[in-house]
Enzyme design. Sequence first.
Site, PDB file in Angstrom:
ATOM      1  NE  ARG A  82     -74.726  18.907  10.781  1.00  0.00           N
ATOM      2  CZ  ARG A  82     -75.812  18.396  10.482  1.00  0.00           C
ATOM      3  NH1 ARG A  82     -77.042  18.582  10.527  1.00  0.00           N
ATOM      4  NH2 ARG A  82     -75.863  17.353   9.703  1.00  0.00           N
ATOM      5  CE1 TYR A 225     -67.266  16.255  18.331  1.00  0.00           C
ATOM      6  CE2 TYR A 225     -68.736  16.701  16.414  1.00  0.00           C
ATOM      7  CZ  TYR A 225     -67.532  15.918  17.086  1.00  0.00           C
ATOM      8  OH  TYR A 225     -67.035  14.975  16.265  1.00  0.00           O
ATOM      9  N   GLY A 226     -68.789  20.829  16.677  1.00  0.00           N
ATOM     10  CA  GLY A 226     -68.673  21.098  15.361  1.00  0.00           C
ATOM     11  C   GLY A 226     -69.964  22.252  14.759  1.00  0.00           C
ATOM     12  CE  LYS A 234     -71.921  21.643   8.048  1.00  0.00           C
ATOM     13  NZ  LYS A 234     -72.117  21.082   6.469  1.00  0.00           N
ATOM     14  CG  HIS A 254     -74.091  20.710   2.693  1.00  0.00           C
ATOM     15  ND1 HIS A 254     -74.888  19.332   3.133  1.00  0.00           N
ATOM     16  CD2 HIS A 254     -72.903  20.625   3.536  1.00  0.00           C
ATOM     17  CE1 HIS A 254     -73.844  18.698   4.197  1.00  0.00           C
ATOM     18  NE2 HIS A 254     -72.856  19.418   4.331  1.00  0.00           N
ATOM     19  CB  SER A 277     -73.831  15.277   6.913  1.00  0.00           C
ATOM     20  OG  SER A 277     -74.395  16.537   6.818  1.00  0.00           O
ATOM     21  CB  CYS A 279     -73.169  11.402   1.484  1.00  0.00           C
ATOM     22  SG  CYS A 279     -74.326  10.868   2.723  1.00  0.00           S
ATOM     23  CG  ASP A 302     -69.235  20.716   4.801  1.00  0.00           C
ATOM     24  OD1 ASP A 302     -69.722  19.904   4.475  1.00  0.00           O
ATOM     25  OD2 ASP A 302     -69.437  21.633   5.722  1.00  0.00           O
ATOM     26  CG  ASN A 392     -70.018  13.197  13.422  1.00  0.00           C
ATOM     27  OD1 ASN A 392     -69.800  13.222  12.291  1.00  0.00           O
ATOM     28  ND2 ASN A 392     -70.389  14.284  14.255  1.00  0.00           N
ATOM     29  NE  ARG A 394     -67.854  15.287  11.273  1.00  0.00           N
ATOM     30  CZ  ARG A 394     -68.344  15.520   9.907  1.00  0.00           C
ATOM     31  NH1 ARG A 394     -67.666  16.302   9.114  1.00  0.00           N
ATOM     32  NH2 ARG A 394     -69.515  14.979   9.631  1.00  0.00           N
ATOM     33  CG  ASN A 522     -66.516   7.839  -7.004  1.00  0.00           C
ATOM     34  OD1 ASN A 522     -67.067   6.778  -7.072  1.00  0.00           O
ATOM     35  ND2 ASN A 522     -66.289   8.267  -5.798  1.00  0.00           N
TER      36      ASN A 522
END
Length: 624
Positions: A82, A225-226, A234, A254, A277, A279, A302, A392, A394, A522
């Site tokens: 992005r 891209y993306g 987004k 998000h 993003s 994470c 997402d 990045n 994907r 987690n």
Amino acid sequence: MPQLSQSIVVSPPAGVPQSVTDWVTSIAELTKPDTVHWCDGSLAERDQLYAQMVDSGMFVELNQDKRPGCYLARSAPSDVARVESRTFICSENPDDAGPTNNWANPTTMRETLHRVFEGSMRGRTMYVIPFSMGPLGGPISKLGIEITDSPYVVVSMRMMTRMGTPALERINAGEYWVPAVHSVGCPLIDEAGNRHAEVAWPCNDDKYICHFPETREIWSYGSGYGGNALLGKKCYALRIASVLARDEDWLAEHMLILRVTRESDGRQFHLTAAFPSACGKTNLAMLRPTIPGWKVETIGDDIAWMRPGRDGRLYAINPEAGFFGVAPGTSEKTNPTALHALDHDTIFTNVALTDDGDVWWEGMTKQPPSHLIDWQGNDWTPTSGRPAAHPNSRFTVHAGQAESIAPDWEAPQGVPVDAILFGGRRSRTVPLISEAYDWNHGVFVGATVSSRQTAAAEGAVGALRRDPFAMLPFCGYNMADYWAHWLKMGELLGDQAPLIFQVNWFRRDADDHFLWPGFGDNSRAIEWALRRVAGEVPAVDAISGRLPASGDLNIDGLDLPAERLAMLFALDPDAWDEEADLSEEYFAQFGDRVPAELRRQLEALRTRITEARQPESSKNLVTA
Ligand code: GTP
Ligand code: SPV
Ligand code: MN
């Protein structure tokens, strides 16, 4: 020579309203493609596009015995993430975009866009993509039409949204839809009429990702891209939808969505979690608990659209239909569910290619293969000294391919949310898990999230930056107004509001090693949060919020010495004081648009810091 002029016929399918035809015609007249194709979303259409892309060099067909239906795309090195510096909110008033967005004057931007889109599709096919964000016809779902000159965008939108004829039929019936125009900005025929050779990844160095919140339009130029190009994601589901949500009393976030079922009594809990993003949303969405007694199902990885239901609780849907996930770091150890989902019918972008036509990325296996073709198409060996896959890189895959997907993940009414998590990459200060004192404190926690920047956007990877609600690059209006909207939603939800928690899987020791094993473990923090939701365990008041009482965090079977456990929850008043100062500074740029309640929360935090400094305070120790 095929030359589209004023006389272009866009040949809409039967039933398309004149207003839609007029809009498509106006874009065709501006961009001057060779032909116009209305996407029906069929398999035949997809397969024809796959074949065409293999032909043009945009797709490498992977070994079909090993990865049936899988392809690899390699983007231009200038088009890998992005571009936040080229993302604009074009509101009439700059204050409505706010200090954290790039604002552009809508009239001037329209002129600029008109100039760059002029003839931008010469020699190409213009695709018209009707799509639904959320299950077709669902009460929380919304429609859109993306126009693009990229077949990669078409096949990606087919996985990421409900794309094709059923969506168009709802538009034909008069339902609301959002227009989105996209061009890679790389015409095959120039103004003089000369034809140029196709390249593997067409794009333009000049990029504009533009949003008009008042007219609810999206215009994206120059990137394939993306999130720059798949405009349902987004641009629509976050930037435009956040504006719709503000006006219509809902939330566009998000966030991943997860169901956790307790096997002993069958009780189901639903969680959403906002992490910046790259994470860990996809990882948490596909969590495999390392502790017994809990089953996890994925609903989204997402984006969450959340609305109060008739019973007053908050309901969440995943507006997407697929995962556009970070490849590096995905392994049998970290996220087997994602890895298995990629066995077939997956589009890989910017990963490495093995000698037998398979894919590889950093972290997939301990030992890298001895030879690869890297993401730029060059020979690579373990001694090359550079990553084989782009950080990045994907995968794009239909959500239904994840073995953890909830059977009812497409339930149009969504799932009732019990708890909301906020997190980020913090090496120090922020504890493993901490419960907000109430909704308003939770909003303060969300508003003050900081995280180390990742490769998901251009910029300085590793730099600590504020990323409120993980929405910094995605909020379509003034961030301070967005906080006020969250406070208002808390009032609407009242005592039915979900509990809010802050988590941090990324805390490090003095040697810079992660203190917490993360991933499947987690589940231990999640278990505590859900036991809080169920009202089954007490908690200890501390600076950051409420912490697990001694022995309540399940660390059975974990090799975690008591002093490391204590470090995961250590709250240093000096560090928190600094944190409070930074938050105050951060708020200052929003002036008097910052809700008074958040200033009160800052004062309450300062009071807790002062109290923690009293010698008798021994609150902040969590022990096994
Ligand atoms: P976007 O798709 O960019 O919005 O991001 P996302 O939040 O879905 O990112 P994703 O889950 O793909 O994050 C991947 C990165 O986070 C990889 O580098 C993972 O190794 C890392 N990660 C995920 N969970 C954990 C964890 O529990 N601990 C640690 N240390 N790293 C994690
Ligand atoms: C993110 O950056 O948060 C993503 C990837 O989810 S993209 O769709 O490119 O924005
Ligand atoms: Mn994201």
